[in-house]
Every structure is written in C-alpha cells, then in structure tokens.
Design an enzyme around this catalytic site. Structure first.
Site, short mmCIF file in Angstrom:
data_model
loop_
_atom_site.label_atom_id
_atom_site.label_comp_id
_atom_site.label_asym_id
_atom_site.label_seq_id
_atom_site.Cartn_x
_atom_site.Cartn_y
_atom_site.Cartn_z
CB CYS A 1 26.91 1.20 -27.07
SG CYS A 1 28.63 1.41 -26.57
CE LYS A 2 30.67 1.20 -34.99
NZ LYS A 2 30.90 2.39 -35.84
#
Length: 707
Positions: free
Chosen positions: A629-630
C-alpha cells in the site's frame, strides 16, 4: 519448544492458556533451516510471535508468525546504482569516440553527454549517502519515503512469514513480501506518475536500435578503422612486393562490410533526410544531409540522387570493392603470364623497365580500388555512427528528461529489491523440490504484486509509478551462481547487465549449488513474469468510484489476468508432471482462473475477491507474493493477516469459530503492530472509525488497535 512439547501442545484437547498468542519472541535456532547460511544472509532484525488455534476436528494448530528486515533493502539499490553509473559512463565514452560530427549531430551528442553526466552526478551522490547509512541500517521507514538520498531504497521492506505445524505435518511455510508501493515520493505526484509522464513524452526519433545492434555498430567501426589503413598500405606494397597479403586483407574488409545493419541504417538515414527535407529546408547542417551530398560524388552512389532510395545501393558499394580486387587479381595473373613482365611476387632483381611498365598497368586499378574502399568506408562510418548515436539517444534523451529517467530507475530499484528478497526465500524453501527447479529454467518465475492503492489523488500517481516498475521488472532475470564462501556478504545477490537487461545473480553455498539441475548450474536465465493486481479499499477509493476514474485499475487487473493466464498455460504445457499445478486438493488451477475472470467481469466496488483469488493462483504455481500500500504498515497489515487466516482455513482446517479470533489476535498482538511502531513510534494502526466504515469488513482491525 522441543519437538515433543510442540506435538503435545498440538494434540491437547483443552487450551492451556486462554489467549491464542503464546509468546512474543521465539529464538530462530528452534529451526535449523532458519539458521542456514542463506537465510542468515537474507534476514535480519527478526520478530516472532507464536499462536495456537483450534481446527474443525478440535485439534490444535501451532502458528509461528515471523517478520524480518533484510540487508537487500540497501545492498541491491547500491549494486543497481553502480551499474547505472558504469553504463552511463560507458555511453559518454562511446559517443565521444565517434570523432568529428556535423553541428547538428554533434549537438545531439552533447545532449546525450549532458543527460548522462546529470544522472552520473546524482547517482554518485546517492551511492555515497547509501554507503554511510547501510553500515548501520537495513530499513527505510515510512517517514523517510520522501528522502532524496533514499529514493532508490524500498520503503518498509519486510518478509512476513508464517509457519504452520499441525498434527499431520511437521511445518509448512507461507511467505509474503511487504513493502511500500514502488513510487517516487521525493519528486511527488503533482504531474502524475510515470504512466502519465511517459505518455506526455514524444519520442523524437522513429529509429530505435537495440543494445546488440549498437554493439555491432561499434565493432564494425573498429574493424573499418583497422582495415582501411591496412588495405591502403598493402596496396602500396602490391606494386612492388606481393598480391597475397593485399588480397587477403581486402577480402576481410569486404566481409566486414557485408552486414545487414549497415544497409538498414543507410535506409533509415535516407528516410530521416527525406522527412527533414519535406518539413524544413534548413537542414544543411545535419550529418545525414552532408553525407548524402558527399556520397553523390562517389562512382557507385548515383542512386541516392533519386528521391526513391535504392535499397540495393549499399550492396553495389561494397561489391565494387570486391570487383576492383578481382580486376587487380586478373591483371596480375595476366602480367604473370607475360615473360617480360615480373610476377607480383618478383624480387628487386627484376629489370627496372619491365617493373615500371607493370606498375603503370596496375596503378589505375589500385587507384580505382582505393576510391571504392574510400566510398564504402564513408558510407559505413556514416551508417554505424548513426546507429551508435541513435542507440545512445534512445537509451537516454529519448526516454524523457533526466528527472523522469531517474524516477523510473528509482521505482524499478524499489520493486527489484523486494522481488529479489522474495525470490531468495522461495528458492531456499524449494531447493529440494525438483518440480520447482524444473519450472525455473523451463518457464521462469511468476511474481505477483498486490496493490491496495486508491485511484484518487496522489495514490493514483503512486499506482502509475508502480505500473511502470512492474513493466520494467519483466526485462530482468535471475541466474544462480556458486558462492565463494558461506559468509553473509558472499551470499547476497549482485547485478550484472545494463538497463532493460539486468540479471540478478543469486549465490548459493557450494554444497547446495552442486545439487542443482545442470541447466541452473550452467547459468541459464530465469525469466521474471510480473503481474500487478490492485484493489483500492480506503475512503479515497470510495471517492474515485463515485466521482473519479477507476479505468487504470480495471486496465491493470485485466492485463495482469491475461499475463497470468498465459503463464499458467505455458507452465502446464512445458512441464510433464503438471498435475500438482492443476489441482492441490483445494481448487484446480483452471477453476481458479475461471473464478478470477468472473470476478473481474463483475466489476464490483472494492472487489477484494480479485486479490484473494490472484494470491491463490500465485501460490499454486510456486510464485513470489508481494503486497503493497502507500507505506506497507496499515492496509498492508490488514491484507497479510487476512491472507494468513484464509490459508489456515483453506489448507489447515482452521475452524470457522476460530477464524475471527485468529484474525483479531494477529492484528491486536502480532508482528504487524511491531512494524507500525518501528515506522511511526506508535502501536496503533493509522485508521479512524469513520475511515474504517468505508473499508471491506474483513480489512477492519479490532477495537483498541487503531486510532
């Protein structure tokens, strides 16, 4: 824990404690395999948790969860930077060696050199900073993801490993590599990610030459530079000494010129010349136009005066050299047959008058041959200079600005480091599996990246960066080598090759290496087939689905499905014992692919089923699993803990009643909270109650673990 105590714990009917988490740490010496030289080199800063959960038949599973950092976070980017510095240094040298060029092409050469020097300077500075940091760290935290000097280092790279021991097996490992989505946070996403940035860049040249063609061009230039003076020198000696060396050297010269690359390059030069003439009359300063005008003076170049280029023109040019040589040979033979004339191999005792007469008859033919050689050299040099310079342009300036190229290199470095880490673990776990080893050299390795990024705001740019990194991964390959020693530094992978053709060399201890199949020991390349499936799950994805655009996610998932299907088809076609891939007792591979296809066609919002099925396919074909994810600490934690519990349920009969408690236990007290703490200094996932309302239910952490 001894083997006896583990078996006792597994078979006990009543839980000995009220909570599934049995201990916070488990020393790695419990398992000898974890203490192998290869694993000691690949893993560091390990955190372990131990759980037990009840099965459907009321027995107990012992589950070991382990999270580890890796020295590869820094060692692989440093190797890559060194290779890129060397590649760009070599490119500067090769275009400088082209000699004098016309102002137009000298300007392009200057562009290549400036482009390379910019990257070399940036990469040398970055490498120097990484050398300082890597001595004391194996980890780049999420708070450092925008650091300029850490651009090439993957964010929060870890292995998430789960070992399951049940009453029927001694222990099975499941691995996922977790890291922040490969993206350039330093340059940020104001103008989008690489997908948009590269689409805005138009390639100024329609002619693209491969690295092999550029290498051939440099070799031919070197051959011509060596052979032309030899031919001219021997032509002088021919008039007084011998035909044989001259004939041999001229034949070598003709053979060197008989290269299709020269002809195709001359045609490309002509096409660019005509395009330039059509678009502008101010082109007389270009190498192409100057060479065209100069070549029109040659005896065999009249075809270039026409607007239609004769593709056989080059054949006639180098053939003229051979014809001239044949004329000389015939003349020498004829003179040899005349008693009064000295043979070509005659000594200085021949009469001066007859020698003079012989030289006078031979001289015009030698001069003609020289003219033909000179014309061929001019054309060949122009063509090969064109190839080398176009190759340099396509590898530098034509890829975009230095900032775009640096961004592309950086996100590739992040992705490659994570993939190499995953490949090392997969190789270590499967060294005794002959089917897997056969798969490596006959089909290659599948790499499946799972993304949890939204298609809204900055994360859309991150996904675009990630997409390009996955595309570039497909140009990489692995090979297995024998390590010099069993010291950790000698067991870390290294890189060879150039951009677009990098090969990662994975060393194995000598004893292990000797047991490999012949193909792998001989250094065969293991192809990387990378796919990316992304499903946004947060509140920003809700905005994208209602008011934004999800077309990038849809396109990525569909394209990855097609590649995944093609890989599976190739796998079952190539391997004679593919039954293990078709069915493992859970769901057959064709059925899984059919389910994935149906799930993609449904186009449901936040359809996380796509991720689950893709992960199952990856595991069934011995692929490398990665989740991002980020920054790989919050959404990634939800994903990997859910995947672990799904594996326990599908493959180890975790009871339905225990599923939710197992999931909550791993999220409340498992390794991923240690990951959050090391990144931001807090043992809370960065979610709010309002945000979690937009998450799929199985991706919501238990109360008390977020805030």
């Amino acid at each position: 824990f001894t083997s006896f105590s583990i078996r006792t714990l597994l078979r006990s009917k009543e839980p000995q404690i009220s909570y599934p988490a049995l201990c916070d740490f488990l020393h790695s010496t419990v398992h000898d395999r974890e203490n192998s030289p290869m694993m000691r080199a690949a893993l560091c800063a390990q955190v372990c948790k131990l759980y037990r959960f009840q099965t459907e038949d009321h027995r107990w599973l012992l589950v070991r969860e382990q999270m580890s950092e890796t020295p590869l976070s820094f060692s692989l980017p440093k190797h890559l930077l060194s290779k890129l510095i060397q590649e760009h240094t070599d490119r500067v040298q090769e275009v400088k060696e082209l000699g004098d060029l016309s102002p137009h092409w000298d300007g392009l050469r200057h562009d290549v050199i400036s482009h390379c020097h910019h990257l070399i300077g940036c990469y040398q500075e970055t490498l120097a900073e990484l050398d300082k940091l890597s001595a004391s760290s194996c980890f780049k935290s999420s708070s450092s993801k925008s650091d300029r000097h850490l651009q090439f280092v993957p964010t929060n790279l870890h292995s998430q490993r789960m070992e399951v021991t049940d009453p029927d097996c001694s222990g099975v490992w499941y691995d996922v590599i977790t890291f922040g989505a490969p993206a350039d946070h330093h340059q940020a996403f104001k103008h989008g990610g690489l997908t948009r940035l590269l689409s805005k860049h138009t390639n100024p040249s329609s002619v693209i030459y491969s690295q092999d063609e550029s290498s051939r061009a440099r070799e031919l230039l070197a051959s011509v530079a060596q052979l032309q003076p030899q031919v001219f020198g021997l032509s002088e000696e021919l008039l007084a000494v011998s035909l044989e060396p001259f004939s041999h050297q001229t034949h070598q010269f003709v053979h060197a010129l008989k290269d299709e690359l020269v002809r195709s390059a001359l045609l490309a030069i002509h096409d660019q010349h005509m395009a330039t003439c059509d678009s502008s009359h101010a082109h007389s300063n270009g190498l192409i136009c100057e060479n065209t005008a100069a070549n029109q003076e040659g005896p065999a170049s009249s075809g270039q005066q026409d607007s239609e280029y004769d593709e056989e023109e080059w054949d006639r040019v180098w053939a003229n050299v051979a014809k001239s040589l044949n004329c000389i040979i015939a003349m020498v033979d004829r003179l040899d047959s005349v008693p009064s004339a000295p043979p070509a191999s005659s000594s200085s005792s021949s009469s001066s008058s007859s020698c003079s007469s012989w030289q006078e008859q031979l001289l015009p033919l030698v001069l003609t041959l020289r003219d033909c050689v000179r014309e061929a050299v001019t054309k060949a040099r122009a063509a090969m200079t064109f190839v080398v310079l176009q190759g340099a342009l396509s590898a530098t300036v034509n890829l975009g600005s230095p900032h775009v190229v640096q961004r592309r290199h950086a996100v590739f470095s992040q992705a490659l480091s994570a993939v190499v880490f995953g490949f090392m673990l997969k190789l270590h776990e499967s060294l005794k599996d002959p089917q897997f080893l056969l798969q490596l050299h006959s089909v290659g390795i599948l790499v499946q990246l799972e993304g949890l990024l939204s298609t809204y705001g900055d994360e859309l740019g991150m996904l675009e960066d990630m997409e390009q990194s996955v595309t570039d991964l497909r140009g990489a390959a692995f090979t297995v080598t024998q390590a010099k020693t069993q010291q950790p530094e000698d067991l870390l992978p290294t890189i060879r090759g150039t951009w677009g053709r990098f090969v990662v060399e994975v060393p194995l201890p000598p004893e292990t290496f000797s047991s490999l199949p012949r193909e792998l020991k001989d250094g065969c390349l293991i192809r990387v087939d990378a796919v990316l499936f992304n499903i946004g799950i947060n509140q920003q994805q809700s905005l994208a689905e209602r008011f934004g655009d999800v077309s990038l996610q849809d396109r990525l998932n569909q394209q990855s499905f097609e590649r995944l299907k093609a890989y599976c088809s190739c796998l079952t076609d190539r391997l004679t014992e593919a039954a293990c891939f078709l069915s493992d007792g859970i769901q057959s591979l064709p059925d899984l692919l059919s389910s994935l296809d149906s799930s993609l066609e449904a186009r449901r919002r936040k359809n996380v089923e796509v991720l689950w099925i893709a992960a199952m396919v990856c595991r069934q074909v011995n692929g490398v699993r990665l989740t991002s994810c980020k920054s790989a600490k919050d959404r990634t934690a939800m994903s990997v803990t859910l995947e672990q519990c799904l594996l326990l349920q599908q493959r180890h009969k975790l009871s339905q009643q225990s599923f939710s408690s197992a999931l909550d236990s791993m999220r409340r007290d498992g390794c991923r909270l240690d990951n959050v703490q090391k990144n931001v200094g807090s043992r809370k996932f960065a979610f709010s109650s309002v945000q979690l309302l937009t998450f799929p239910k199985l991706y919501r952490p238990p109360d008390g673990s977020f805030g």
